[in-house]
Design a protein around this motif. Structure first.
Motif, PDB file in Angstrom:
ATOM      1  N   ASN A 195      21.145  83.966  33.456  1.00  0.00           N
ATOM      2  CA  ASN A 195      20.443  82.760  33.000  1.00  0.00           C
ATOM      3  C   ASN A 195      21.113  81.505  33.523  1.00  0.00           C
ATOM      4  O   ASN A 195      20.472  80.480  33.736  1.00  0.00           O
ATOM      5  CB  ASN A 195      20.431  82.697  31.468  1.00  0.00           C
ATOM      6  CG  ASN A 195      19.413  83.666  30.920  1.00  0.00           C
ATOM      7  OD1 ASN A 195      18.386  83.904  31.545  1.00  0.00           O
ATOM      8  ND2 ASN A 195      19.722  84.243  29.775  1.00  0.00           N
ATOM      9  N   GLU A 198      19.757  80.790  36.823  1.00  0.00           N
ATOM     10  CA  GLU A 198      18.433  80.177  36.676  1.00  0.00           C
ATOM     11  C   GLU A 198      18.560  78.725  36.261  1.00  0.00           C
ATOM     12  O   GLU A 198      17.862  77.847  36.778  1.00  0.00           O
ATOM     13  CB  GLU A 198      17.616  80.957  35.647  1.00  0.00           C
ATOM     14  CG  GLU A 198      17.152  82.277  36.207  1.00  0.00           C
ATOM     15  CD  GLU A 198      16.390  83.109  35.195  1.00  0.00           C
ATOM     16  OE1 GLU A 198      15.963  82.568  34.171  1.00  0.00           O
ATOM     17  OE2 GLU A 198      16.222  84.307  35.461  1.00  0.00           O
ATOM     18  N   TYR A 201      19.262  76.657  39.311  1.00  0.00           N
ATOM     19  CA  TYR A 201      18.073  76.360  40.124  1.00  0.00           C
ATOM     20  C   TYR A 201      17.169  75.365  39.408  1.00  0.00           C
ATOM     21  O   TYR A 201      16.567  74.489  40.023  1.00  0.00           O
ATOM     22  CB  TYR A 201      17.301  77.650  40.427  1.00  0.00           C
ATOM     23  CG  TYR A 201      17.978  78.508  41.456  1.00  0.00           C
ATOM     24  CD1 TYR A 201      18.228  78.017  42.736  1.00  0.00           C
ATOM     25  CD2 TYR A 201      18.364  79.801  41.159  1.00  0.00           C
ATOM     26  CE1 TYR A 201      18.862  78.804  43.684  1.00  0.00           C
ATOM     27  CE2 TYR A 201      19.000  80.600  42.101  1.00  0.00           C
ATOM     28  CZ  TYR A 201      19.241  80.085  43.363  1.00  0.00           C
ATOM     29  OH  TYR A 201      19.865  80.850  44.301  1.00  0.00           O
ATOM     30  N   ASP A 202      17.099  75.497  38.094  1.00  0.00           N
ATOM     31  CA  ASP A 202      16.274  74.604  37.301  1.00  0.00           C
ATOM     32  C   ASP A 202      16.740  73.165  37.465  1.00  0.00           C
ATOM     33  O   ASP A 202      15.955  72.232  37.419  1.00  0.00           O
ATOM     34  CB  ASP A 202      16.357  75.038  35.834  1.00  0.00           C
ATOM     35  CG  ASP A 202      15.398  74.259  34.972  1.00  0.00           C
ATOM     36  OD1 ASP A 202      14.193  74.323  35.257  1.00  0.00           O
ATOM     37  OD2 ASP A 202      15.863  73.573  34.051  1.00  0.00           O
TER      38      ASP A 202
ATOM     39  N   VAL B   7      15.582  84.537  41.965  1.00  0.00           N
ATOM     40  CA  VAL B   7      16.836  83.834  41.681  1.00  0.00           C
ATOM     41  C   VAL B   7      18.050  84.628  42.121  1.00  0.00           C
ATOM     42  O   VAL B   7      19.131  84.092  42.268  1.00  0.00           O
ATOM     43  CB  VAL B   7      17.007  83.531  40.176  1.00  0.00           C
ATOM     44  CG1 VAL B   7      16.085  82.419  39.753  1.00  0.00           C
ATOM     45  CG2 VAL B   7      16.820  84.759  39.347  1.00  0.00           C
ATOM     46  N   ARG B   8      17.874  85.937  42.302  1.00  0.00           N
ATOM     47  CA  ARG B   8      19.047  86.749  42.593  1.00  0.00           C
ATOM     48  C   ARG B   8      19.374  86.811  44.072  1.00  0.00           C
ATOM     49  O   ARG B   8      20.420  87.290  44.465  1.00  0.00           O
ATOM     50  CB  ARG B   8      18.820  88.162  42.065  1.00  0.00           C
ATOM     51  CG  ARG B   8      18.875  88.130  40.565  1.00  0.00           C
ATOM     52  CD  ARG B   8      18.410  89.382  39.914  1.00  0.00           C
ATOM     53  NE  ARG B   8      18.479  89.138  38.476  1.00  0.00           N
ATOM     54  CZ  ARG B   8      19.368  89.712  37.668  1.00  0.00           C
ATOM     55  NH1 ARG B   8      20.207  90.578  38.140  1.00  0.00           N
ATOM     56  NH2 ARG B   8      19.379  89.421  36.400  1.00  0.00           N
TER      57      ARG B   8
END
Ligand SMILES: Nc1ncnc2c1ncn2[C@@H]1O[C@H](COP(=O)(O)OP(=O)(O)OP(=O)(O)O)[C@@H](O)[C@H]1O
Ligand SMILES: [Mg+2]
Lengths: 299, 266, 357
Positions: A195, A198, A201-202, B7-8
């Motif tokens: 997470n 993520e 990236y967010d 994302v990975r």
């Protein structure tokens, strides 16, 4: 009624006795003897004469000319130290370059498959280091697989000399110690919460920035542990340089052995061993400190 | 429609990982393949044959080294495991005690001190004892191997003990089991997978050791690894590959057994 | 009969000691269902472990039928424990677990088998005899733990929050089951819980503990209706506390003056209570709403909370004291009351307990 606390202490040391006896006899105890030997005078045919001398330690770094008593740096030793450190650092870097993406690759597989991928890393780790070195040797010999193949294909006409070079040692050590880098990095990466990636990236990070600013800091303890695990045995490597390096491309481990073989200078060998031990201990302490700091950051 | 953002993914990582896996296995696979070569080259394939296995099998030096290696690995792993069980019982129960750090450091010393240093230390120490006692048998190798096997046997046993519910032992005591019976009927059965793992790791480690053995062996005490090391400087035939393959096979089988054992536990 | 005499347990050493048990004394009768009740950390488990032999007390005596227990290791005490986490041996089957104690007592095989069968039947687990303990549900594990502890027929069974891991419905079932087993076996039970409802429904007697001390011992009714101190009154059930003045005391009855000036009678401790300031404890269900005119207490309704079976009314009394009333809900419902109304509080005659300040 016997005091329960004292009985417990007695039982505990009773249980530890066999282990401590074995270790004192064949691990810790002998180290003390090495220390003593490093302060003695070499015997003519190996062994020592029981006469105090600092020459063993002196000879680690210096040479005294036999006739003129002039003191110079022991260039041969210095270049071997330098080569050992250089090759160990390079090995650490190379294993990181290949090991980090591999650990990442495994950590991003589905949970059920990860153990199996790790098994693929662990099998070479648990198999004989000598044999793995030998496998590399067969690959890069003049009459080995690579040269034979290249000559068949007509790309080269003379075999390329790869065996018995520094490159061979570096290749061999990278090969044999690679699993030691993957293991701890994977261990921290598996605990990492994706997470966070993520979230990175967010917050508009690019892939490279996420790698640099999120993933790497999170798995830093694993990277440090892996580097130590690779660096320490590389520095003390004996088998790999002996099999893959030429007579001249020695590392500390081989220099030490030489003193107990043809060199016939046991005190020098003892002093060199302890020098290696000190370097390794410093590296380990550095690791313990860094790891401790990491812990206090997270805990 | 645009493809979903993974994302990975990190660019190039799969390639590097692939290279890594190939590089890990390619040399070993080639080594194994050429052990079946009919010709005497380790790079030119001349057809399939068992001949190098047969010749290794009939080589008396190899036979002796194999027997010695197995005796050594068996005795060292059995003694080391027994010591490790007792040591783990003493160090994991009832919290820290005075001297804990020193004991822990001693047990793990073989993992931290470079092998070459231990080898030199043992060479010197045993040379003294050999002169004093005149004994030059396999005992030196056995105790040296036992020493560096102890941490490998100790780790899984300790992990198992730490994961064990102390309440179980208390429950047994509550149900009238004396301390020995608690150990016999509750602790040991629980510990068993750890003991087995520890023994297997110790066996593999002892079987593979070359540096320490090379330094302290007396004349004529070749083990398989030191025999191989001695052969490398000579003209290499696929016989070496055959011996290596056999040795590899033993390790791999044990490691796989270890893996499935620890998996079933979960 | 188990006698616990001034048992004291201090943890830690030298400068930093913590008193987990502060001179605890209690006598538990033969065949009694005795409950230790108290908030987390009050020393319940510690007391049980002293009895079982896993904790050495700093001082004090524990005797079972006149036999001193403290000199004995756990495996020589005729006492068994049902552990909170059950502590079932994972490498044995259900039946092997139950038979373990008897085997350790070197009983003949036939007897072990027979007892195991009886125990399996007693806890209704006969079908599961051959299962591994990891292959049965939580409630079933609970039964096995119970059967295992009962099988050697101990003189005393210790149960440390044995029901806390079960869901509500199963817990209710097991409560009845435990009562039944205790009645059938005739073994003395010491039962630990921090669930007051569980304690009240199951026990013959209850010891309420706090901070390593026993604050009150008595039957469920006694503990609930006649708490002797403020902690017990507060810990068990819901209680309103009012500052009052004692005017007179006679025959376990005290005459009091409320802050409003009204005078009422309430129950007081048998050993008497001095005149002057005291606290009156009143259960919410012993009160009801009434007209403010002439009521003993009155105030503004600050909150109405609907609970299904009943409704709680929160009243801000004059002088800012909060007072909670509970009224059973009737079919058809109540006349509408609204937050902000001024209401009176009627105390049922003979309710309330005076506590020393
Ligand atoms: N071995 C120990 N060392 C130090 N302190 C302890 C030890 N065992 C218990 N204590 C302390 O003694 C106190 C009483 O503990 P105990 O386990 O008896 O509480 P409890 O009433 O059973 O609570 P709970 O309802 O949470 O189980 C606690 O404050 C605990 O921290
Ligand atoms: Mg408790």
């Amino acid at each position: 009624m016997p005091d329960p606390a004292r009985r417990e202490t007695r039982n505990r040391w009773l249980l530890l006795t066999p282990t401590l006896v074995v270790l004192l006899f064949a691990a810790s105890g002998p180290l003390i003897i090495v220390l003593i030997y490093s302060f003695l005078t070499p015997g003519d045919y190996g062994g020592v004469v029981w006469k105090f001398s600092l020459d063993g330690w002196f000879n680690v770094l210096f040479n005294r000319d036999f006739f003129t008593d002039q003191v110079t740096f022991a260039d041969a030793h210095l270049s071997i130290f330098w080569r050992s450190i250089k090759l160990s650092v390079l090995t650490t870097i190379l294993t990181f370059i290949f090991g980090f993406p591999t650990a990442y690759f495994i950590a991003t597989r589905p949970r059920a498959k990860r153990d199996l991928w790790m098994l693929l890393i662990m099998i070479p780790f648990w198999t004989n280091l000598l044999i793995r070195t030998f496998a590399v040797m067969e690959l890069i010999r003049n009459e080995g697989t690579i040269n034979t193949l290249l000559m068949r294909l007509g790309i080269i006409h003379e075999p390329i000399q790869m065996l018995f070079t520094e490159f061979a040692i570096l290749l061999g050590m990278t090969y044999v110690y690679l699993p030691l880098m993957v293991l701890p990095i994977y261990a921290s990466m598996e605990r990492m919460d994706f997470n966070l990636v993520e979230a990175g990236y967010d917050l508009y990070a690019t892939r490279w920035q996420v790698l640099r600013r999120v993933i790497l800091p999170l798995v830093k303890p694993g990277v440090i542990a892996g580097s130590i695990l690779v660096f320490v045995p590389s520095l003390g490597a004996y088998v790999t340089p002996r099999v893959l390096g030429g007579g001249t491309d020695l590392m500390i481990g081989n220099l030490i052995e030489l003193q107990f073989g043809q060199g016939r200078n046991w005190p020098l060998g003892a002093a060199l061993s302890l020098t290696l031990l000190v370097i390794v201990t410093v590296a380990l302490l550095f690791y313990v400190r860094t790891a401790g700091e990491e812990d206090s950051h997270h805990g | 429609m645009a493809r979903g953002f993974d994302v990975r993914r990190q660019p190039g990582f799969v390639t590097l990982a692939t290279i890594c896996f190939l590089a890990l296995y390619l040399p070993i696979i080639l080594l194994v393949i050429y052990s079946f070569n009919a010709g005497s080259s380790i790079a030119t394939w001349e057809g399939l044959s068992w001949r190098w296995y047969v010749s290794a099998w009939q080589n008396q030096q190899v036979q002796e080294a194999t027997v010695r290696s197995l005796i050594l690995a068996t005795s060292a792993s059995v003694i080391a495991t027994a010591c490790a069980v007792l040591a783990a019982l003493a160090t994991t129960r009832k919290g820290r005690f005075r001297g804990y750090s020193a004991v822990f450091a001693m047990i793990n010393q073989p993992l931290m001190v470079p092998e070459i240093v231990t080898a030199v230390a043992l060479l010197i120490f045993f040379a003294v004892i050999k002169v004093q006692t005149g004994y030059t048998g396999l005992g030196y190798l056995i105790i040296a191997h036992t020493a560096f096997c102890i941490p490998f046997a100790y780790m899984p046993i300790r992990a198992r003990l730490q994961g064990m519910d102390l309440g179980l032992e208390q429950a047994a005591m509550d149900l009238y089991a004396t301390p020995w019976r608690v150990f016999r009927y509750v602790t040991l059965p629980q510990l068993w997978p750890g003991v087995l793992s520890g023994a297997m790791l110790a066996f593999v480690i002892s079987l593979d050791d070359v540096v320490i053995t090379e330094f302290i062996k007396s004349a004529g005490q070749e083990t398989l690894p030191t025999y191989l090391l001695g052969q490398f400087r000579r003209n290499i035939t696929p016989e070496i590959n055959a011996i290596s393959t056999a040795l590899l096979a033993i390790s791999v089988v044990i490691v796989l057994a270890f893996y499935f054992l620890s998996r079933n536990r979960k | 009969m188990i006698e616990i005499d001034r048992v004291r347990k201090e943890f830690g050493d030298g400068t930093d000691t913590f008193i987990a048990l502060d001179d605890v004394s209690v006598t538990i009768r033969e065949n009694e269902f005795f409950t230790l009740l108290g908030p987390s950390g009050c020393g319940k488990t510690t007391l049980l472990r002293v009895i079982a032999g896993f904790v050495d007390p700093t001082a004090g005596r524990v005797t079972l039928d006149g036999q001193d227990l403290l000199g004995l290791p756990p495996f020589r005490r005729p006492v068994n424990t049902v552990f909170q986490s059950y502590a079932l041996f994972p490498h044995m089957t259900v039946a092997e677990n139950i038979g373990f104690g008897l085997q350790m007592l070197n009983r003949p095989k036939a007897e072990v088998k027979q007892t195991v069968d009886e125990m399996l039947a007693l806890v209704k687990m006969t079908q599961m005899a051959g299962r591994r303990t990891s292959e049965i549900s939580g409630g079933q594990q609970q039964r096995v733990a119970l059967a295992r502890a009962l099988a050697p027929r101990p003189k005393l069974l210790l149960l440390d929050e044995p029901l806390s891991a079960l869901d509500y419905k199963l817990r209710k079932e097991m409560q009845l089951e435990l009562k039944r087993l205790q009645a059938e076996t005739g073994i003395t039970f010491i039962f630990v819980t921090h669930d007051q409802e569980e304690a009240l429904t199951m026990s013959d007697r209850i010891a309420v503990m706090n901070g390593g001390q026993i604050r009150q011992i008595g039957g469920p009714r006694e503990i609930y209706d006649r708490p002797t101190d403020r902690f017990v009154a507060d810990f068990i059930g819901e209680t309103n506390f009012l500052a009052v003045e004692v005017l007179d005391f006679a025959d376990e009855q005290a005459r009091l003056r409320l802050p409003s000036g009204a005078e009422i009678a309430a129950h007081a401790p048998a050993e008497g209570i001095p005149r002057g300031a005291a606290t009156l404890a009143i259960r919410p269900e012993h009160t009801s709403l009434c007209d403010p005119e002439g009521a003993a207490l009155k105030g503004k309704l600050s909150d109405i909370v609907y609970f299904g079976t009943d409704t709680h009314y929160h009243v801000a009394l004059d002088g800012d004291t909060r007072f909670v009333l509970r009224e059973q809900n009737q079919p058809g419902g109540h006349e509408a009351r609204a937050v902000g109304d001024t209401v009176g509080v009627r105390l049922a005659p003979g309710t309330g307990q005076v506590l020393r300040d």
